[in-house]
Design a protein around this motif. Structure first.
Motif, PDB file in Angstrom:
ATOM      1  N   GLY A 265      -1.411 -53.735  -2.560  1.00  0.00           N
ATOM      2  CA  GLY A 265      -0.863 -52.415  -2.198  1.00  0.00           C
ATOM      3  C   GLY A 265      -0.260 -51.855  -3.471  1.00  0.00           C
ATOM      4  O   GLY A 265       0.639 -52.888  -4.436  1.00  0.00           O
ATOM      5  N   VAL A 266      -0.430 -50.761  -3.772  1.00  0.00           N
ATOM      6  CA  VAL A 266       0.112 -50.343  -5.339  1.00  0.00           C
ATOM      7  C   VAL A 266       1.240 -49.393  -4.900  1.00  0.00           C
ATOM      8  O   VAL A 266       1.072 -48.190  -4.233  1.00  0.00           O
ATOM      9  CB  VAL A 266      -1.099 -49.202  -6.066  1.00  0.00           C
ATOM     10  CG1 VAL A 266      -0.379 -48.466  -7.071  1.00  0.00           C
ATOM     11  CG2 VAL A 266      -2.246 -50.131  -6.382  1.00  0.00           C
TER      12      VAL A 266
ATOM     13  N   VAL B 163       6.353 -55.230   5.597  1.00  0.00           N
ATOM     14  CA  VAL B 163       5.247 -54.544   4.515  1.00  0.00           C
ATOM     15  C   VAL B 163       4.492 -55.703   4.083  1.00  0.00           C
ATOM     16  O   VAL B 163       3.132 -55.631   3.992  1.00  0.00           O
ATOM     17  CB  VAL B 163       5.712 -54.043   3.296  1.00  0.00           C
ATOM     18  CG1 VAL B 163       4.829 -53.855   2.171  1.00  0.00           C
ATOM     19  CG2 VAL B 163       6.729 -52.810   3.818  1.00  0.00           C
ATOM     20  N   PHE B 164       4.896 -57.124   3.967  1.00  0.00           N
ATOM     21  CA  PHE B 164       4.199 -58.085   3.345  1.00  0.00           C
ATOM     22  C   PHE B 164       3.283 -58.801   4.685  1.00  0.00           C
ATOM     23  O   PHE B 164       2.527 -59.807   4.447  1.00  0.00           O
ATOM     24  CB  PHE B 164       5.023 -59.186   2.676  1.00  0.00           C
ATOM     25  CG  PHE B 164       5.353 -58.722   1.128  1.00  0.00           C
ATOM     26  CD1 PHE B 164       4.402 -58.856   0.382  1.00  0.00           C
ATOM     27  CD2 PHE B 164       6.572 -58.487   1.092  1.00  0.00           C
ATOM     28  CE1 PHE B 164       4.469 -58.372  -0.901  1.00  0.00           C
ATOM     29  CE2 PHE B 164       6.963 -57.802  -0.389  1.00  0.00           C
ATOM     30  CZ  PHE B 164       5.965 -58.081  -1.362  1.00  0.00           C
TER      31      PHE B 164
ATOM     32  N   LEU C 122       0.057 -58.797  -1.768  1.00  0.00           N
ATOM     33  CA  LEU C 122       0.602 -58.669  -3.194  1.00  0.00           C
ATOM     34  C   LEU C 122       0.942 -57.005  -3.491  1.00  0.00           C
ATOM     35  O   LEU C 122       0.085 -56.324  -3.018  1.00  0.00           O
ATOM     36  CB  LEU C 122      -0.531 -59.196  -4.235  1.00  0.00           C
ATOM     37  CG  LEU C 122      -0.364 -58.900  -5.644  1.00  0.00           C
ATOM     38  CD1 LEU C 122       0.765 -59.907  -6.025  1.00  0.00           C
ATOM     39  CD2 LEU C 122      -1.579 -59.202  -6.465  1.00  0.00           C
ATOM     40  N   LEU C 123       1.857 -56.783  -4.011  1.00  0.00           N
ATOM     41  CA  LEU C 123       2.163 -55.349  -4.403  1.00  0.00           C
ATOM     42  C   LEU C 123       2.266 -55.009  -6.009  1.00  0.00           C
ATOM     43  O   LEU C 123       2.433 -56.028  -6.606  1.00  0.00           O
ATOM     44  CB  LEU C 123       3.621 -54.861  -3.966  1.00  0.00           C
ATOM     45  CG  LEU C 123       3.958 -54.837  -2.508  1.00  0.00           C
ATOM     46  CD1 LEU C 123       5.300 -54.435  -2.041  1.00  0.00           C
ATOM     47  CD2 LEU C 123       3.061 -54.000  -1.752  1.00  0.00           C
TER      48      LEU C 123
ATOM     49  N   GLY D 222       3.893 -53.248 -19.387  1.00  0.00           N
ATOM     50  CA  GLY D 222       3.549 -54.268 -18.330  1.00  0.00           C
ATOM     51  C   GLY D 222       3.821 -53.731 -16.916  1.00  0.00           C
ATOM     52  O   GLY D 222       3.933 -52.637 -16.754  1.00  0.00           O
ATOM     53  N   ILE D 223       3.064 -54.564 -16.096  1.00  0.00           N
ATOM     54  CA  ILE D 223       2.965 -53.986 -14.879  1.00  0.00           C
ATOM     55  C   ILE D 223       3.537 -55.327 -13.822  1.00  0.00           C
ATOM     56  O   ILE D 223       3.362 -56.403 -14.113  1.00  0.00           O
ATOM     57  CB  ILE D 223       1.479 -54.015 -14.007  1.00  0.00           C
ATOM     58  CG1 ILE D 223       0.881 -52.710 -15.092  1.00  0.00           C
ATOM     59  CG2 ILE D 223       1.246 -53.907 -12.751  1.00  0.00           C
ATOM     60  CD1 ILE D 223       1.609 -51.527 -14.758  1.00  0.00           C
ATOM     61  N   GLN D 224       4.108 -54.835 -12.787  1.00  0.00           N
ATOM     62  CA  GLN D 224       5.027 -55.950 -11.840  1.00  0.00           C
ATOM     63  C   GLN D 224       3.957 -56.305 -10.707  1.00  0.00           C
ATOM     64  O   GLN D 224       3.298 -55.581  -9.951  1.00  0.00           O
ATOM     65  CB  GLN D 224       6.235 -55.600 -11.316  1.00  0.00           C
ATOM     66  CG  GLN D 224       7.323 -55.321 -12.274  1.00  0.00           C
ATOM     67  CD  GLN D 224       8.660 -55.065 -11.377  1.00  0.00           C
ATOM     68  OE1 GLN D 224       9.248 -56.107 -10.919  1.00  0.00           O
ATOM     69  NE2 GLN D 224       9.191 -53.805 -11.586  1.00  0.00           N
ATOM     70  N   LEU D 225       3.736 -57.582 -10.538  1.00  0.00           N
ATOM     71  CA  LEU D 225       3.316 -58.040  -9.368  1.00  0.00           C
ATOM     72  C   LEU D 225       4.426 -58.799  -8.376  1.00  0.00           C
ATOM     73  O   LEU D 225       5.183 -59.636  -8.977  1.00  0.00           O
ATOM     74  CB  LEU D 225       2.133 -59.128  -9.544  1.00  0.00           C
ATOM     75  CG  LEU D 225       0.772 -58.748 -10.113  1.00  0.00           C
ATOM     76  CD1 LEU D 225       0.869 -57.998 -11.433  1.00  0.00           C
ATOM     77  CD2 LEU D 225      -0.139 -59.945 -10.252  1.00  0.00           C
TER      78      LEU D 225
END
Length: 283
Positions: free
Chosen positions: A84-85, A189-190, A195-196, A243-246
């Protein structure tokens, strides 16, 4: 310069520097690592984590820090069934650099697994709840410093403490209860996403005179106590790292690190800033 750095996060103090510096930042689920020896700021959120050059080194550090006895370090790659973005309710505060990075990150992963947008507008109150709880608890944690050594505190810390002094106990307890409700809500949601993906910071590293940048894109996840890995691979409009958060479900740290190992191979190579050399005219 080093393989493993220790960092703590109460709002965004691990995620932002990892994003700004083009390295991997791992903030585990709340309580996964012992915080012995760390000066606390807000016990509802204070979390010890690591900053490393890559995910495999974060896994190595995790094998030592997660329990009283070190365990074997196992680096695995796992493909999530659905990603999910999440632009978050504060997307309007994202600069072009972060907007482009999140779009590219989704495209990188979308070639191997389904990727779709996630609407978390129901979590709009999370940032304000985090501020309320952190301010109240920081006022308690730094009470002696404020009373005895106020002149040595930064203006930001003094403002935080004074904001906490203005919050009543009933308001604080209500914020705690609302935070618990949102934690139960994100667990649902999970059940739909493994993964978000989310922004790590509003943009590239700010100039020194502008401070350390807004923590807005981490407040929600710190409040929800979720594990997060900040991955490098993208650059902004000025050529600096973004950066990007996972993010994974609470307590699913090993799975998140497995997904991060997979994502790391799909993201562009970690950006290495060029070194500026001044020509002095001497040989």
């Amino acid at each position: 310069m080093i393989d493993i750095g220790l960092a703590s996060q109460t709002a965004a103090s691990l995620t932002r520097p990892a994003s700004y510096c083009g390295v991997v930042g791992f903030k585990p689920s709340y309580g996964r690592y012992a915080g012995a020896g760390i000066k606390g700021l807000a016990p509802s959120f204070d979390t010890l984590g690591t900053i490393t050059p890559d995910v495999k080194t974060a896994v190595l550090a995790d094998s030592v820090l997660k329990g009283p006895v070190p365990t074997a370090s196992t680096v695995k790659s796992a493909v999530p069934k659905r990603v999910g973005v999440c632009r978050t309710p504060w997307w309007d505060q994202a600069e072009d650099s972060t907007r482009m990075a999140l779009q590219k990150a989704g495209a990188c992963l979308g070639g191997e697994t389904p990727v779709e947008d996630v609407d978390l507008s129901a979590f709009k109150a999370a940032a304000d709840l985090h501020v309320t709880i952190m301010s109240y608890e920081a006022c308690q944690a730094l009470g002696w410093e404020y009373a005895e050594q106020r002149a040595l505190l930064s203006s930001q810390i003094v403002s935080l403490i004074e904001a906490g002094r203005a919050i009543g106990y009933a308001t604080y307890r209500q914020a705690l209860a609302e935070a618990d409700r949102l934690r139960a809500q994100i667990a649902d949601v999970f059940t739909r996403y493994d993964l978000l993906l989310a922004p790590a910071a509003p943009g590239e590293a700010p100039k020194k005179e502008d401070g350390t940048g807004s923590p807005i894109f981490s407040r929600i996840w710190t409040l929800l106590r979720l594990p997060t890995v900040t991955l490098p691979g993208f650059t902004g409009v000025n050529g600096l790292p973004v950066g990007i958060q996972l993010l994974g479900a609470f307590g699913e740290d090993e799975s998140l690190l497995d997904y991060a190992t997979w994502a790391e191979t799909l993201f562009p190579a970690r950006p290495v800033p060029s070194i500026c050399v001044q020509d002095t005219g001497h040989e």
